[in-house]
Design an enzyme around this catalytic site. Structure first.
Site, PDB file in Angstrom:
ATOM      1  N   ASP A 108      -1.555  -1.781  -9.679  1.00  0.00           N
ATOM      2  CA  ASP A 108      -0.994  -1.596  -8.349  1.00  0.00           C
ATOM      3  C   ASP A 108      -0.106  -0.345  -8.426  1.00  0.00           C
ATOM      4  OD1 ASP A 108      -0.263  -1.848  -5.715  1.00  0.00           O
ATOM      5  OD2 ASP A 108       0.289  -3.961  -5.846  1.00  0.00           O
TER       6      ASP A 108
HETATM    7  C1  BGC Z   1       0.279  -2.512  -2.555  1.00  0.00           C
HETATM    8  C2  BGC Z   1      -1.231  -2.526  -2.689  1.00  0.00           C
HETATM    9  C3  BGC Z   1      -1.789  -1.260  -2.113  1.00  0.00           C
HETATM   10  C4  BGC Z   1      -1.141  -0.073  -2.810  1.00  0.00           C
HETATM   11  C5  BGC Z   1      -1.633   1.266  -2.306  1.00  0.00           C
HETATM   12  C6  BGC Z   1       0.891  -1.243  -3.124  1.00  0.00           C
HETATM   13  O1  BGC Z   1       2.252  -1.179  -2.872  1.00  0.00           O
HETATM   14  O2  BGC Z   1       0.821  -3.641  -3.215  1.00  0.00           O
HETATM   15  O3  BGC Z   1      -1.758  -3.636  -2.033  1.00  0.00           O
HETATM   16  O4  BGC Z   1      -3.168  -1.239  -2.246  1.00  0.00           O
HETATM   17  O5  BGC Z   1       0.258  -0.115  -2.595  1.00  0.00           O
HETATM   18  O6  BGC Z   1      -1.154   1.516  -1.053  1.00  0.00           O
END
Ligand code: BGC
Length: 766
Positions: free
Chosen positions: A270
């Site tokens: 993530d």
């Molecule tokens: C979120 C993800 C997301 C990623 C990219 C993160 O903060 O938890 O779900 O895909 O950001 O935006």
């Protein structure tokens, strides 16, 4: 001198030959052998541009503005940048670009919870086939979706992105989602793997979970999605699980995900740079996202100083190369930037209506279609299509309920013009005060406008019926609260409801409540007041039209709850182990003294999540799992269970016994024989939705269940075990509404041994 010239010539020749080595599926070994350490490390680290505001831990792709990130190119091997964009309710990119008069809006489809309420895997696939076209045609290679964490608590701020409290429903929905998106030749990233069941301190919180609860609940849905649909990528979560960050847990990412389940794609982190890059590489986390130069450096340093073996690097590089080969970017696909937004909007309207759950109907619905409706509640005018954060799609418009009703021929506020004006100016003022719905990470503020009793009384003679919308929003980075205005109604909302019901009922008129919410709200204390309650969820950008289609009966509601609605938040089995208190709801990093449910969370309820707890312990709920009404009725007859080589096939005849056409989501629950492991009273083991059945029409519904699906996880043996004996097979309209039953006899016990991994650090319920 001669020697030097020869050496230089050889160098040039080798560079030329390397330069000509375009990556293909047949030369992966050769490419790996030719890559420098820096190139390898570069491929394992995303290459996005940090946003100017460094407090925001996200990044955006240079190739497709507004996409969450990208992988890095290595031009001499023909390895292009590949683009990763959010998800899950549609593609999230920037809708406008500097110096460009074109627009790049995307379709906001119904949120995950909404889609799961359809219990319709074909619909899910149709929706994601369309969504995937937008992924492809906007130049994106991977959609960072679906979100599929289990609804452990109704207050997780991102539940709207996720599907269900039940792993089977969640896993099947995720598999259908994956198939739909990937049918376009682009990939998904199922997320967040795993145990990201709360937003509070999501970067550091350590979820302590028993091996049994992991296997049966929190891993099960991912297992189903991986085995049934082979997603291109998996996104590890921010949090820790049983003492380790998931992105650094080899038992999770390699032993379970790859060795046991057969996952053959890449794992990406993530969006955050954690210090343990090397452990992540070794764990089998192939790609660091969004990716920072410091991570490239860490990998190179570690290989050079011998703390990271090149073998790990090469394994991950190979998987990255295999991933790149699948992408439209590698194929140099000429994307159009012109997906069929019009057709997709029509699909959103249809899907949104299919997902609506009718919670209550004392005969008022469907409306006749020509009523003059007094429309209350801010959500009627400022409708919420989906939640906030990375799951928020940049759509061109949101159809509100007022528009939807008018489009269906209703008169709305016909002689009540100032109500409309007041709501609209209130909505504008609220938007201005919260910076257009709140900051990127924050939970959007939703307050309700006070409507004096005198106004309701004044407008009563001018209208036939009152429709009141209650709305809620939440999103990434914060959990919801158990307080008024979130899980519970505010005094303003309750007053409006009471006052409208008193006056309309006294005049022999009816009141309908529409819930425009992303997750569970309290209903027990007020559901007796209105004549109907329509749970619209956050059904996407055509939401107001979907709601109106159901209100007027153009669409017969067939959605059913993918989670239980408890009487009170404090009835939920995880309530004492969830950071529900307002003062805890922030994104702070851990202080010196670890705080319960902020720095660590003990999943003491074990496998008893949602209905598994309510049904086993006999705890009353407001609306049970799987519940939902229709404008017609169905009978279930001729239940049959036939044993197969590895389980059984169950059939039941469903007949539309009412007066209008409708669909029914048939649920198959199984109660296991006594004597084996301690089991929930009943568990969902399969489901199927009928086609649209005309009045009097029947359909034989078939649901296959294998023995492995019946098994529970025995920690003592590290094995899935299905006890021998008689299993009760219930065909049901909800977990509490069993309509027909049969039996399945398993003659000999079965078991499936797996690795004894992922142990918690504390004693926990199983
Ligand atoms: C979120 C993800 C997301 C990623 C990219 C993160 O903060 O938890 O779900 O895909 O950001 O935006």
């Amino acid at each position: 001198m001669k020697k030097t010239l020869l050496f230089a010539a050889a160098m040039t020749a080798s560079l030329v030959s390397v330069a000509q080595t375009r990556l293909t599926k047949d030369n992966i070994d050769q490419v790996i052998a030719s890559m420098t350490l820096e190139e390898k490390a570069t491929l394992l680290v995303g290459g996005s541009q940090p946003l100017p505001d460094s407090s925001i831990p996200t990044a955006t792709s240079a190739k497709v503005p507004g996409a969450a990130g990208n992988t890095r190119a290595i031009p001499r091997f023909g390895i292009p940048v590949t683009v990763l964009s959010d998800g899950p309710a549609g593609v999230r990119i920037q809708p406008t670009r500097q110096g460009d008069s074109n627009t790049y809006y995307c379709t906001a489809f119904p949120v995950g919870t909404s889609m799961a309420s359809s219990w319709d895997l074909d619909l899910m696939e149709r929706v994601t086939v369309a969504m995937g076209q937008e992924v492809l045609e906007y130049g994106v290679d991977v959609l960072l979706a679906p979100g599929m964490n289990i609804h452990r608590s109704p207050l997780c701020g991102r539940n709207f992105e996720y599907f269900s409290e039940d792993p089977l429903l969640s896993g099947k929905m995720a598999a259908a989602y994956t198939k739909g998106i990937q049918s376009n030749g682009v990939g998904v990233s199922i997320k967040h793997f795993m145990a990201n069941n709360q937003e509070t301190n999501r970067n550091e919180d350590d979820a302590q979970i028993s091996q049994r609860a992991l296997r049966e609940i929190y891993l099960k849905n991912f297992e189903i999605a991986v085995k049934e649909a082979q997603p291109w990528t998996v996104m590890s979560s921010y949090n820790k699980m049983n003492g380790k960050y998931t992105q650094q847990n080899r038992e999770l990412l390699t032993t379970v995900l790859r060795d046991e389940w057969g996952f053959n794609g890449i794992v990406m982190t993530d969006w955050g740079n954690k210090a343990g890059t090397i452990i992540a590489v070794e764990a089998g986390n192939d790609l660091m996202c969004p990716g920072s130069p410091s991570e490239i450096q860490r990998i190179m340093d570690a290989v050079k100083n011998g703390t990271l073996s090149m073998e790990y690097v090469d394994t991950n590089v190979r998987r990255m190369l295999e991933y790149v080969l699948k992408t439209p970017a590698y194929a140099n696909y000429k994307y159009s930037n012109k997906p069929d937004l019009k057709a997709h909007a029509a699909l959103v309207r249809e899907a949104g209506a299919e997902c609506i759950v009718l919670l209550k109907n004392d005969g008022v619905l469907p409306l006749k279609g020509d009523e003059n409706i007094a429309l209350y509640g801010l959500g009627s005018y400022d409708f919420i299509a989906g939640g906030t954060g990375s799951g928020d799609v940049n759509k061109e418009y949101i159809r509100n309920i007022e528009d939807g009703l008018k489009g269906n021929g209703f008169k709305v506020n016909a002689n009540i013009a100032d109500l409309y004006t007041k709501y609209n100016s209130y909505a504008k003022a609220l938007q201005a005060a919260t910076g257009n719905g709140g900051s990127w990470f924050s939970r959007a503020l939703v307050s309700e406008m006070e409507v004096p009793e005198s106004v309701v009384a004044r407008e009563l003679p001018n209208s036939d019926i009152a429709v009141i919308t209650i709305r809620r929003n939440s999103g990434e980075g914060a959990d919801r609260t158990s307080a008024q205005g979130d899980f519970n109604l505010t005094a303003v909302e309750r007053n409006l409801l009471e006052c409208a019901c008193d006056s309309y009922h006294a005049a022999g008129k009816k009141v309908v409540v529409v819930l425009n919410v992303g997750g569970v709200v309290e209903t027990a204390s007020w559901k007796n007041l209105p004549d109907a309650v329509v749970l619209a969820w956050q059904p996407g950008m055509e939401g107001g039209a979907s709601v109106a289609d159901v209100l007027c009966g153009k669409v017969n509601p067939s959605g059913k709850l993918p989670m239980s609605f408890p009487v009170s938040f404090f009835d939920t089995p995880s309530a004492v182990n969830f950071p529900y208190k307002v003062e805890n709801n922030n994104n702070r990093r851990g202080p010196a003294v670890p705080r319960k449910n902020v720095d660590y969370t003990e999943y003491q309820e074990g496998i008893y999540v949602g209905y598994r707890y309510y049904e086993t312990e006999g705890v009353e709920v407001s609306y049970p799992f799987g519940y939902g009404l229709s404008y017609t009725t169905f009978s279930y007859t001729k239940p049959v269970v036939k044993a197969t080589a590895d389980g059984f096939v169950a059939t039941v005849t469903v007949t539309n016994t009412g007066k209008v056409a409708g669909k029914e989501a048939v649920q198959l629950y199984v109660s296991a024989p006594a004597g084996g492991l301690d089991k929930p009273a009943t568990e969902l083991k399969g489901f199927a939705k009928t086609k649209l059945l005309a009045p009097g029409e029947s359909q034989v519904v078939t649901i296959a269940v294998d023995n492995y699906t019946l098994a529970s996880f025995n920690e003592a043996n590290s094995a899935w075990e299905a006890a021998a004996g008689t299993y009760k097979v219930n065909f049901a309209a909800s977990v509490k509404d069993v309509r027909a039953s049969a039996e399945y006899k398993l003659k000999a016990a079965k078991n499936w041994k797996v690795n004894n991994v992922l142990k918690p650090e504390v004693a926990l319920a199983k």
